[in-house]
Design a protein around this motif. Structure first.
Motif, PDB file in Angstrom:
ATOM      1  N   PRO A 145       4.442   6.382   5.983  1.00 34.37           N
ATOM      2  CA  PRO A 145       4.516   6.173   4.533  1.00 34.37           C
ATOM      3  C   PRO A 145       3.209   5.677   3.911  1.00 34.37           C
ATOM      4  O   PRO A 145       2.950   5.939   2.729  1.00 34.37           O
ATOM      5  CB  PRO A 145       5.612   5.101   4.384  1.00 34.37           C
ATOM      6  CG  PRO A 145       6.469   5.277   5.583  1.00 34.37           C
ATOM      7  CD  PRO A 145       5.513   5.635   6.678  1.00 34.37           C
ATOM      8  N   VAL A 146       2.399   4.972   4.698  1.00 35.60           N
ATOM      9  CA  VAL A 146       1.113   4.498   4.181  1.00 35.60           C
ATOM     10  C   VAL A 146       0.066   5.599   4.223  1.00 35.60           C
ATOM     11  O   VAL A 146      -0.712   5.785   3.274  1.00 35.60           O
ATOM     12  CB  VAL A 146       0.619   3.279   4.996  1.00 35.60           C
ATOM     13  CG1 VAL A 146      -0.776   2.842   4.528  1.00 35.60           C
ATOM     14  CG2 VAL A 146       1.584   2.122   4.854  1.00 35.60           C
ATOM     15  N   MET A 147       0.057   6.355   5.307  1.00 40.14           N
ATOM     16  CA  MET A 147      -0.999   7.351   5.515  1.00 40.14           C
ATOM     17  C   MET A 147      -0.760   8.648   4.751  1.00 40.14           C
ATOM     18  O   MET A 147      -1.721   9.317   4.363  1.00 40.14           O
ATOM     19  CB  MET A 147      -1.133   7.661   7.017  1.00 40.14           C
ATOM     20  CG  MET A 147      -1.622   6.485   7.845  1.00 40.14           C
ATOM     21  SD  MET A 147      -3.215   5.844   7.273  1.00 40.14           S
ATOM     22  CE  MET A 147      -4.263   7.284   7.495  1.00 40.14           C
ATOM     23  N   ASN A 148       0.494   9.020   4.533  1.00 37.49           N
ATOM     24  CA  ASN A 148       0.776  10.302   3.874  1.00 37.49           C
ATOM     25  C   ASN A 148       0.107  10.448   2.515  1.00 37.49           C
ATOM     26  O   ASN A 148      -0.510  11.489   2.234  1.00 37.49           O
ATOM     27  CB  ASN A 148       2.288  10.512   3.751  1.00 37.49           C
ATOM     28  CG  ASN A 148       2.940  10.832   5.089  1.00 37.49           C
ATOM     29  OD1 ASN A 148       2.251  11.056   6.084  1.00 37.49           O
ATOM     30  ND2 ASN A 148       4.252  10.864   5.118  1.00 37.49           N
ATOM     31  N   PRO A 149       0.184   9.444   1.608  1.00 36.31           N
ATOM     32  CA  PRO A 149      -0.507   9.597   0.319  1.00 36.31           C
ATOM     33  C   PRO A 149      -2.012   9.730   0.474  1.00 36.31           C
ATOM     34  O   PRO A 149      -2.659  10.485  -0.263  1.00 36.31           O
ATOM     35  CB  PRO A 149      -0.147   8.305  -0.435  1.00 36.31           C
ATOM     36  CG  PRO A 149       1.072   7.803   0.222  1.00 36.31           C
ATOM     37  CD  PRO A 149       0.954   8.196   1.662  1.00 36.31           C
ATOM     38  N   ILE A 150      -2.587   9.009   1.420  1.00 37.04           N
ATOM     39  CA  ILE A 150      -4.036   9.072   1.649  1.00 37.04           C
ATOM     40  C   ILE A 150      -4.425  10.451   2.157  1.00 37.04           C
ATOM     41  O   ILE A 150      -5.368  11.080   1.671  1.00 37.04           O
ATOM     42  CB  ILE A 150      -4.467   7.985   2.659  1.00 37.04           C
ATOM     43  CG1 ILE A 150      -4.155   6.593   2.096  1.00 37.04           C
ATOM     44  CG2 ILE A 150      -5.953   8.110   2.982  1.00 37.04           C
ATOM     45  CD1 ILE A 150      -4.387   5.469   3.091  1.00 37.04           C
TER      46      ILE A 150
ATOM     47  N   ALA B 144       0.829  -1.209   0.000  1.00 37.65           N
ATOM     48  CA  ALA B 144       0.000   0.000   0.000  1.00 37.65           C
ATOM     49  C   ALA B 144       0.862   1.257   0.000  1.00 37.65           C
ATOM     50  O   ALA B 144       0.559   2.240  -0.694  1.00 37.65           O
ATOM     51  CB  ALA B 144      -0.928  -0.006   1.212  1.00 37.65           C
ATOM     52  N   ALA B 145       1.953   1.238   0.769  1.00 43.12           N
ATOM     53  CA  ALA B 145       2.854   2.392   0.812  1.00 43.12           C
ATOM     54  C   ALA B 145       3.510   2.624  -0.545  1.00 43.12           C
ATOM     55  O   ALA B 145       3.598   3.768  -1.020  1.00 43.12           O
ATOM     56  CB  ALA B 145       3.919   2.184   1.885  1.00 43.12           C
ATOM     57  N   LEU B 146       3.970   1.545  -1.178  1.00 42.06           N
ATOM     58  CA  LEU B 146       4.602   1.677  -2.488  1.00 42.06           C
ATOM     59  C   LEU B 146       3.622   2.201  -3.531  1.00 42.06           C
ATOM     60  O   LEU B 146       3.924   3.152  -4.262  1.00 42.06           O
ATOM     61  CB  LEU B 146       5.156   0.319  -2.948  1.00 42.06           C
ATOM     62  CG  LEU B 146       6.388  -0.235  -2.215  1.00 42.06           C
ATOM     63  CD1 LEU B 146       6.819  -1.550  -2.844  1.00 42.06           C
ATOM     64  CD2 LEU B 146       7.537   0.759  -2.260  1.00 42.06           C
ATOM     65  N   VAL B 147       2.451   1.597  -3.600  1.00 40.61           N
ATOM     66  CA  VAL B 147       1.459   1.987  -4.609  1.00 40.61           C
ATOM     67  C   VAL B 147       1.002   3.425  -4.394  1.00 40.61           C
ATOM     68  O   VAL B 147       0.954   4.233  -5.333  1.00 40.61           O
ATOM     69  CB  VAL B 147       0.253   1.022  -4.597  1.00 40.61           C
ATOM     70  CG1 VAL B 147      -0.867   1.549  -5.499  1.00 40.61           C
ATOM     71  CG2 VAL B 147       0.676  -0.368  -5.048  1.00 40.61           C
ATOM     72  N   GLY B 148       0.658   3.764  -3.141  1.00 39.91           N
ATOM     73  CA  GLY B 148       0.154   5.102  -2.836  1.00 39.91           C
ATOM     74  C   GLY B 148       1.158   6.189  -3.181  1.00 39.91           C
ATOM     75  O   GLY B 148       0.821   7.183  -3.833  1.00 39.91           O
TER      76      GLY B 148
END
Length: 305
Positions: free
Chosen positions: A275-280, A29-33
């Motif tokens: 890293p997961v939440m930042n793109p969201i 999820a972190a990579l994709v986002g």
């Protein structure tokens, strides 16, 4: 430190298959986002502005920081081992403080960007010209390298003689200090204090910037104008809060002789959650990012048919 394989206890990260699956999903999820954010900003010319340039840098850092520790942990899980090489441990000691320190410096620069845009809009084009914001980003990268190089150089000089089982799923400096039998421990403790002090100064600058921003926004007569100003600042402020609350608490917490579940939870929070939440967070309230991602999706679907 001698060149030998260092063992680590990965705690709850290797305690069950369900956790393994969750770890893989979080990393994916972190990579994709973050790759979506980078792609959207790169290919949309409307997003070639200082704010989105800094946001793209943040996504690059997030990919790097989560990739420093998590892939090795996942590989160990697959191979049913808990070892890490000397070179691998030193690489983690260098890159994780570098990327996380750079992350905080960049968030500070982003706060300055929002301050100029909202509080001094007439000076924005002059201050945030191409040369200006590239130099700010380069300064943040250089600060991260210097901070990490000091820690890594000192860790290479430290002698360890009290075991080799690191109570984390990666080589964390605070955990490695438990095994030192060298006077360099005092130097490293001083470096940590200096690093924390520098981050506190950055945090103070962040607070001052946002106090000025809030005061300026509240003076805007138009409700629509206030909403637009707050909508550009809220994602950044949320990211700052998430990063400082997890990383700050982890590093300000006293080092204990034994690893607790809290240490492991905090390590997961500050290495994997941002890293997961930042793109969201950055895309959820940003209509320009959302529009760019929709265009990319439509283009991708058209090329498939």
């Amino acid at each position: 430190m001698t060149e030998e394989s260092w063992s680590w206890t990965t705690g709850f990260i290797t305690s069950s298959g369900k956790i393994h699956s969750g770890q893989y999903m979080v990393y994916l999820a972190a990579l994709v986002g973050n790759l979506l954010i980078i792609t959207a900003i790169t290919f949309d010319r409307h997003l070639h502005t200082p704010m989105y340039f800094f946001l793209m840098n943040l996504s690059i850092i997030d990919i790097g920081s989560i990739s420093v520790a998590v892939p090795k942990s996942m590989a160990n899980s697959l191979m049913n081992t808990r070892s890490i090489s000397y070179a691998g441990c030193i690489a983690q000691v260098f890159f994780l403080p570098f990327l996380m320190g750079k992350d905080f410096f960049l968030l500070t620069v982003m706060a300055y960007d929002r301050y100029i845009a909202i509080c001094q809009p007439l000076h924005y084009e002059r201050v945030m010209n191409r040369g200006g914001f590239v130099q700010m980003a380069a300064g943040a990268w250089a600060s991260g390298v210097l901070n990490s190089a000091l820690h890594t150089g000192n860790m290479l000089a430290i002698s360890f003689c009290r075991g080799n089982t690191v109570g984390q799923f990666f080589c964390e400096i605070r955990q490695l200090l438990k095994f030192t039998c060298s006077d360099s421990y005092v130097i490293e403790a001083g470096l940590i204090v200096c690093s924390v002090g520098l981050l506190i100064i950055c945090f103070f600058f962040l607070i001052v910037s946002y106090v000025q921003i809030i005061i300026t926004v509240l003076r805007i007569a138009s409700e629509q104008g206030r909403h637009k100003a707050f909508s550009t600042c809220l994602p950044h402020l949320t990211v700052v809060s998430l990063f400082t609350s997890t990383g700050g608490f982890a590093y300000l917490k006293p080092i204990s002789s034994s690893t607790s579940g809290l240490d492991l939870v905090l390590a997961v929070l500050y290495t994997m959650v941002p890293p997961v939440m930042n793109p969201i967070i950055c895309s959820m309230r940003n209509k320009e990012i959302q529009a760019s991602l929709r265009k990319l999706t439509e283009w991708w679907l058209l090329t498939k048919h």
